[in-house]
Design an enzyme around this catalytic site. Structure first.
Site, PDB file in Angstrom:
ATOM      1  NE  ARG A 122     -55.435  86.797  15.008  1.00 40.94           N
ATOM      2  CZ  ARG A 122     -56.767  86.867  14.961  1.00 40.94           C
ATOM      3  NH1 ARG A 122     -57.348  87.849  14.297  1.00 40.94           N
ATOM      4  NH2 ARG A 122     -57.512  85.955  15.553  1.00 40.94           N
ATOM      5  CD  GLU A 161     -61.205  87.038  17.553  1.00 40.12           C
ATOM      6  OE1 GLU A 161     -62.280  86.519  17.199  1.00 40.12           O
ATOM      7  OE2 GLU A 161     -60.100  86.638  17.130  1.00 40.12           O
ATOM      8  CD  GLU A 318     -64.200  88.700  14.344  1.00 42.25           C
ATOM      9  OE1 GLU A 318     -63.928  87.494  14.139  1.00 42.25           O
ATOM     10  OE2 GLU A 318     -63.341  89.545  14.615  1.00 42.25           O
ATOM     11  CD1 TRP A 326     -59.927  77.298  14.040  1.00 44.96           C
ATOM     12  CD2 TRP A 326     -60.544  79.194  13.041  1.00 44.96           C
ATOM     13  NE1 TRP A 326     -61.137  77.657  14.566  1.00 44.96           N
ATOM     14  CE2 TRP A 326     -61.535  78.819  13.979  1.00 44.96           C
ATOM     15  CE3 TRP A 326     -60.716  80.361  12.296  1.00 44.96           C
ATOM     16  CZ2 TRP A 326     -62.684  79.577  14.170  1.00 44.96           C
ATOM     17  CZ3 TRP A 326     -61.846  81.100  12.500  1.00 44.96           C
ATOM     18  CH2 TRP A 326     -62.815  80.719  13.431  1.00 44.96           C
ATOM     19  CD  GLU A 366     -58.437  85.533   9.711  1.00 47.28           C
ATOM     20  OE1 GLU A 366     -59.235  84.938  10.468  1.00 47.28           O
ATOM     21  OE2 GLU A 366     -58.195  86.744   9.806  1.00 47.28           O
ATOM     22  CE  LYS A 367     -54.368  81.711   0.076  1.00 46.80           C
ATOM     23  NZ  LYS A 367     -53.447  81.710   1.249  1.00 46.80           N
ATOM     24  CG  HIS A 369     -62.796  83.076   7.961  1.00 43.88           C
ATOM     25  ND1 HIS A 369     -64.052  83.651   7.880  1.00 43.88           N
ATOM     26  CD2 HIS A 369     -62.642  82.708   9.258  1.00 43.88           C
ATOM     27  CE1 HIS A 369     -64.622  83.622   9.065  1.00 43.88           C
ATOM     28  NE2 HIS A 369     -63.794  83.059   9.926  1.00 43.88           N
TER      29      HIS A 369
END
Length: 682
Positions: A122, A161, A318, A326, A366-367, A369
């Protein structure tokens, strides 16, 4: 800082007016339509009243250039509104779609070694790319015009971000933009050569086109060039934010615009003190750093966010319900931490508590997270904690719109000192600017003192004691303000490697600490940094690490608070205090850690007449943060321990608590990893 006069309550005129905003990033495009109905049902059950929507949806909204598909987003917006859930709608520009990078690879960032950063993650775009800017602003206008009158829309969320992964770009676009930025800053090449000290190492420039970003070089790049490049990178991202913001304002002038900052220890690239006046309300993302001082770092970052917001309410965009994904090892939060962490942000001024994300992803990077609704579904400890927090936040409606009460003590935080102090070619590469600032913050909490964290542009006369750790970059204007603060009765504490350089990273000559030398009544001829395993002992019982200084007293009335007992400077002063006017300026020449900093602060606070508002038995175990409005104070009592703490001798009416004690419904204790909120008359 300046802000547009929007209401502190994001729900003005809606059914949720007077409530703390509660929700998450919502990514319905990851799920089938049948899941959406379950989502809104469970959101209502949990007390969710706002979501951030469409953050990573560019490829869905614009599947090919100029072709838009809003059918799914229309349906989601309508569904959320029907269930009383407001929307902070994103501009969807955070991550460009594959077709854009395929057609225009010139938008892709380049690292300092000349390597292209390709699609697949990203933020694969250059902040200075005119091609990316054109496509992004075109999309922003289309989205703004489509949803300008939608009743669910309460705020705009620009990108996401900004600078998390693309803050430093060394491409040709960046080189051209950097030259333009330098022309604007310095006017002439002669002035740039003077400021960059280019006669050193034969770096003198004869043409603007010769100037490059500080790419990989044979040895240390020019330090002022590096500092200016950091300023330029922060400004470039800020300029992109403003470009999107201005499109939104032109279409929907009454809808406030924000973007989520990342005020935490690993987010160094953006000077948020400079950004804060550009948003209609400050928003922040924060993720807990594991370790013994994780809670203090969270509180420090929330306090700094409150400082950036000027004491006004802000938006926690957030944080995590549990583990992130991460780090090398990603541990879940302990029981009670979800609620405690949320209320710490509220204590420091957050009127919105949101998570990444609502429903935990089934696939993608991010599964693993955490989310409000985990893979295991609603019959989980996490979702029960989420619902419990929704109830707690509803109980805190009285605090909505209240401001953070100003403390008597502040820790000064300066991004440019962070940048410059940790550059290469310094006396030590072991210096950690944020760690030193956090040491002093933790020491004040241990003493039970309420403390603010503020950027350097905040008026200092609001405070009685100001701690300015490693204030390395001191322009003349800041030096004059610090002098006035002390002369007028303020008490300043600063540390090693402070006052050393001006805004161009030029050393203030005549001996260290340069711009603060006269104020402190000392002169240092030579630094004495320590190796990682080295330490020195002080005669007050403290241990110093990282740094020492060979201090000469130049003021007749300088008081030596502690001297070195061991090390190369044994017998010389280590900590000094210089009375000036009706105030004082103190200097600490070594890293003392939390315990040693406490010793210094006891003396300084006593001389300043600052005492804790907490009973002695609570100091260190409980942190106090205060919000207030015209009539009432709200005391947030944060348990820093793993055990229940008795609420002895603290008056006030309890209005909320983050969790119940294992002793049942007892209101006489703050539960382990808990927060209790008391209301008092002002």
């Amino acid at each position: 800082m300046s802000y547009r006069p929007f209401s502190a309550n994001w729900f003005t005129g809606s059914r949720w007016e007077g409530r703390i905003a509660y929700g998450a990033d919502y990514n319905p495009e990851q799920w089938s339509r049948s899941v959406w109905d379950e989502d809104v049902r469970l959101m209502n059950e949990a007390g969710v009243n706002i979501v951030s929507l469409g953050i990573f949806s560019w490829a869905r909204v614009e599947p090919e250039p100029g072709v838009h598909d809003f059918g799914w987003l229309d349906e989601v917006m309508n569904l959320l509104h029907e269930h009383g859930i407001a929307v902070d709608l994103a501009t969807a520009t955070a991550s460009p779609p594959p077709w854009l990078a395929a057609r225009h690879p010139e938008i892709l960032p380049v690292d300092r070694q000349g390597r292209t950063l390709w699609p697949g993650g990203r933020q694969h775009w250059r902040p200075t790319s005119p091609v990316f800017r054109e496509y992004a602003l075109r999309l922003v206008r289309v989205i703004a015009e489509r949803y300008r009158d939608h009743p669910a829309l309460v705020a705009w969320h620009v990108s996401n971000e900004l600078g998390c992964h693309n803050v430093y770009d060394y491409s040709e676009d960046a080189a051209r933009a950097f030259r333009s930025w330098l022309r604007s800053r310095y006017g002439t090449l002669e002035r740039l050569n003077e400021v960059w000290a280019t006669d050193f190492w034969s770096q003198r420039y004869g043409d603007w086109e010769e100037i490059l970003p500080p790419r990989l070089a044979a040895t240390f790049p020019n330090p002022t060039q590096q500092l200016d490049f950091r300023r330029f990178c922060s400004d470039s991202l800020k300029d992109h934010f403003r470009a999107e913001r201005d499109v939104l304002r032109s279409v929907t002038p009454a809808v406030p615009v924000t973007t989520n900052f990342m005020v935490m220890s690993n987010a160094k690239g953006m000077n948020y003190a400079d950004w804060a006046g550009e948003v209609d309300f400050v928003s922040n993302d924060h993720y807990l750093n594991p370790g013994p001082r994780a809670l203090d770092e969270l509180s420090f970052s929330a306090g700094l966010t409150g400082g950036l917001a000027g004491g006004r309410p802000w938006f926690l965009m957030e944080h995590a319900t549990g583990a992130v994904n991460w780090r090398p090892v990603n541990k879940p939060k302990k029981q009670g931490e979800l609620g405690r962490d949320s209320l710490v942000h509220v204590a420091h001024g957050a009127d919105a508590v949101c998570f990444f994300q609502w429903r935990q992803s089934r696939a993608g990077a991010e599964k693993y997270h955490s989310a409000m609704l985990p893979h295991a579904g609603e019959d989980t400890e996490t979702f029960r904690a989420v619902k419990e927090l929704g109830g707690v936040l509803a109980e805190l409606s009285a605090v909505v719109g209240s401001s953070r009460a100003r403390a008597r003590v502040a820790v000064l935080f300066d991004w440019e000192s962070w940048w410059a102090g940790e550059l290469d070619s310094r006396p030590t590469w072991l210096l950690d600017y944020r760690r030193e600032a956090l040491d002093w913050y933790s020491a004040l909490i241990e003493l039970g003192v309420v403390v603010d964290v503020i950027p350097t542009d905040v008026p200092l006369e609001r405070y009685e004691v100001v701690i300015a750790p490693v204030l390395h970059v001191v322009p003349n204007e800041l030096s004059e303000r610090l002098h006035r603060f002390v002369e007028d009765g303020g008490h300043l504490v600063t540390t090693y490697f402070s006052g050393t350089v001006d805004e161009h990273d030029h050393v203030w000559l005549g001996g260290y600490p340069g711009a603060l030398r006269e104020l402190l009544g000392i002169r240092i001829e030579e630094f004495g940094p320590l190796f990682e395993a080295e330490s020195v002992e002080l005669d007050d019982g403290s241990t110093g690490t990282l740094w020492t200084d060979r201090i000469e007293l130049t003021g007749e009335d300088v008081e030596v608070l502690a001297s070195y007992r061991t090390g190369d400077y044994a017998g010389r002063p280590a900590i000094t205090r210089h009375p000036r006017g009706s105030g004082s300026a103190s200097y600490v020449s070594t890293r003392l850690g939390v315990v040693g900093s406490e010793r210094v602060l006891r003396t300084i606070l006593d001389r300043a007449g600052v005492v804790s508002e907490l009973p002695e038995e609570l100091r260190g175990r409980v942190q106090l943060v205060i919000r207030h409005d015209a009539r009432r104070q709200y005391w947030f009592l944060i348990n820093r321990t793993e055990r229940d703490v008795e609420l002895a001798e603290v008056a006030g009416t309890e209005i909320a608590r983050s969790a119940r004690s294992e002793r049942g419904g007892a209101t006489s204790v703050i539960p382990a990893r808990g927060v209790v909120v008391l209301e008092k008359p002002r």
